[in-house]
Design an enzyme around this catalytic site. Structure first.
Site, short mmCIF file in Angstrom:
data_model
loop_
_atom_site.label_atom_id
_atom_site.label_comp_id
_atom_site.label_asym_id
_atom_site.label_seq_id
_atom_site.Cartn_x
_atom_site.Cartn_y
_atom_site.Cartn_z
N TYR A 142 0.82 -1.21 0.00
CA TYR A 142 0.00 0.00 0.00
C TYR A 142 0.85 1.27 0.00
CZ TYR A 142 -4.02 -3.00 1.10
OH TYR A 142 -4.99 -3.95 1.06
N LYS A 192 3.70 -15.29 1.37
CA LYS A 192 3.69 -16.12 0.16
C LYS A 192 5.15 -16.33 -0.27
CE LYS A 192 0.69 -16.94 -2.52
NZ LYS A 192 0.10 -18.26 -2.85
N ASP A 224 -2.55 -17.94 1.36
CA ASP A 224 -3.77 -18.50 0.74
C ASP A 224 -4.23 -19.75 1.51
OD1 ASP A 224 -1.41 -19.69 -0.13
OD2 ASP A 224 -2.18 -20.23 -2.10
N ASP A 248 -4.99 -7.24 5.71
CA ASP A 248 -6.23 -6.54 5.39
C ASP A 248 -7.32 -7.58 5.08
OD1 ASP A 248 -7.95 -4.53 4.80
OD2 ASP A 248 -6.89 -3.78 3.05
N ASP A 252 -10.36 -9.21 7.92
CA ASP A 252 -11.79 -9.07 7.61
C ASP A 252 -12.46 -10.43 7.57
OD1 ASP A 252 -11.76 -6.37 7.51
OD2 ASP A 252 -12.44 -6.17 5.45
#
Ligand code: NAD
Length: 367
Positions: A142, A192, A224, A248, A252
């Site tokens: 980000y 990852k 993942d 992020d 959630d």
């Protein structure tokens, strides 16, 4: 009892009404538990823009840097949608997080027994769930450069850069290990590393930091696979540490395991100040809920539980934090529900203030 300093920023929409209930809870701790709080209250977001012409005044920022902890309600609302980007309410919150360098975002996902039917997963998968996601908040994709939309040949290309320095990984890893030590001593790091060099470095640095925490059982998982495991068997996790982007998404996802937005607290922590306490901002995960603001319908529990996090992480008052969380749990077990928590069982909903009353009554019973 030492005095703790607290800056309260109710903000916009339902922010002020949920914060009113938090103030009552704080007053209870002052009166009944003899805790000392120096409280300053100020404006943030649209409320600050209306008065100061900016969503975060420099004086407010200076106060935020001077206190032990900041407690924020919520910012934003349709009234401010057309403002310039630089003065939008959300900019106030973002500036606060950036200026305080709050690099570790803590999002607990705790499933209160009385609400386990609210989850989209089966009751036995989520009942008793209690995990904590630590998300790196100030770096990663980000923020990484280069970023932008450029023209290459005859087409445009959108670029963002995932970038982490060793020290950025090290400090959030250390925070996560310390939190795992306060809990069940299990930490799972997610990245990852199979396809991203930043993930290889992440895994290497987290492993190295882990050498200083031999009591903590450290594991690694590709993000993942982590998402899959979070929905399959979330109770296997205690603390999860991950980067900004994966955090992020995963936080959630974990939040929704527990049901309602009105129940979710959060903390963002930075480096220790001179008094040894971390810089800290506590806030509910939900926004300003303009659709219900001013009607006494909002659930104050996320904000009250954010204050419980302040008791635990800023003021090291674990037993008082437990007392407050138990009070919330008891109120739910008694069947009290604000409108957002109404299932199909036809329970009548109670107002924001009535929920506050019930939590105070439970706190009295805890004495
Ligand atoms: P929201 O979280 O405000 O509301 C989503 C839905 O959940 C709404 O139906 C709302 O009524 C309900 N809800 C949220 N909190 C509740 C509570 N405590 N009790 C009962 N019901 C609750 O998200 P949104 O509608 O996408 O955004 C509204 C405004 O809030 C926007 O301006 C947005 O930018 C802002 N926002 C601010 C923050 C923040 O301050 N940290 C976070 C998210 C959104």
């Amino acid at each position: 009892m030492p005095k703790f300093s607290l800056l309260i920023l109710p903000g916009d929409g339902i922010g002020p009404e949920v914060m009113t209930e938090v103030r009552r809870v704080i007053d209870w701790f002052i009166d009944k538990r003899n805790l000392g709080f120096d409280i300053i209250e100020d404006l943030v977001g649209g409320a600050a823009y209306d008065i100061y012409g900016t969503p975060l005044h420099d004086t407010t920022l200076a106060q935020a840097k001077a206190v032990d902890a900041v407690l924020l309600g919520a910012v934003g609302g349709p009234k401010y949608d057309d403002l310039d980007f630089d003065v939008k309410p959300e900019r106030g919150l973002l500036r606060l997080r950036k200026e305080l360098d709050l690099f570790a975002n803590l999002r607990p996902a705790q499933c209160f027994d009385a609400l386990s039917d609210f989850s989209s997963l089966k009751r036995d998968v989520v009942s008793g769930l209690d995990l904590l996601i630590v998300r790196e908040l100030t770096s990663g994709v980000y923020f990484g450069e280069p970023r932008g939309i450029f023209t290459e040949g005859n087409e445009r290309v959108g670029i963002n850069t995932q970038r982490y320095t060793e020290s950025e990984i090290e400090r959030v890893a250390k925070a996560a290990f310390e939190l795992a030590m306060q809990r069940n001593c299990r930490l799972c790091s997610m990245e990852k590393a199979n396809v991203m060099e930043s993930g290889v470095l992440w895994r290497e640095v987290v492993t190295r930091v882990g050498a200083d925490f031999p009591e903590v059982d450290l594991s690694h998982m590709y993000a993942d696979a982590g998402a899959m495991q979070l929905t399959r068997q979330p109770k296997q996790f205690d603390v999860i540490v991950t980067d900004n982007l994966f955090g992020d998404l995963l936080s959630d996802l974990a939040a929704m395991l527990t049901g309602s937005l009105g129940m979710l607290p959060s903390a963002s922590l930075g480096a220790p100040m001179d008094n040894g306490r971390p810089r800290a901002l506590y806030e509910p995960v939900h926004g300003s809920a303009p659709d219900i603001a001013g009607q006494g319908l909002s659930n104050p529990m996320a904000c009250i539980l954010s204050f419980a996090m302040a008791l635990r992480y800023s003021f090291k008052l674990d037993h008082e934090a437990n007392r407050l969380e138990m009070a919330v749990q008891s109120v739910l077990a008694d069947g009290l529900r604000t409108a957002d928590l109404l299932g199909e069982d036809g329970t009548d909903s109670v107002s924001t203030a009535a929920m506050g009353d019930a939590i105070l009554a439970q706190l009295n019973l805890s004495l």
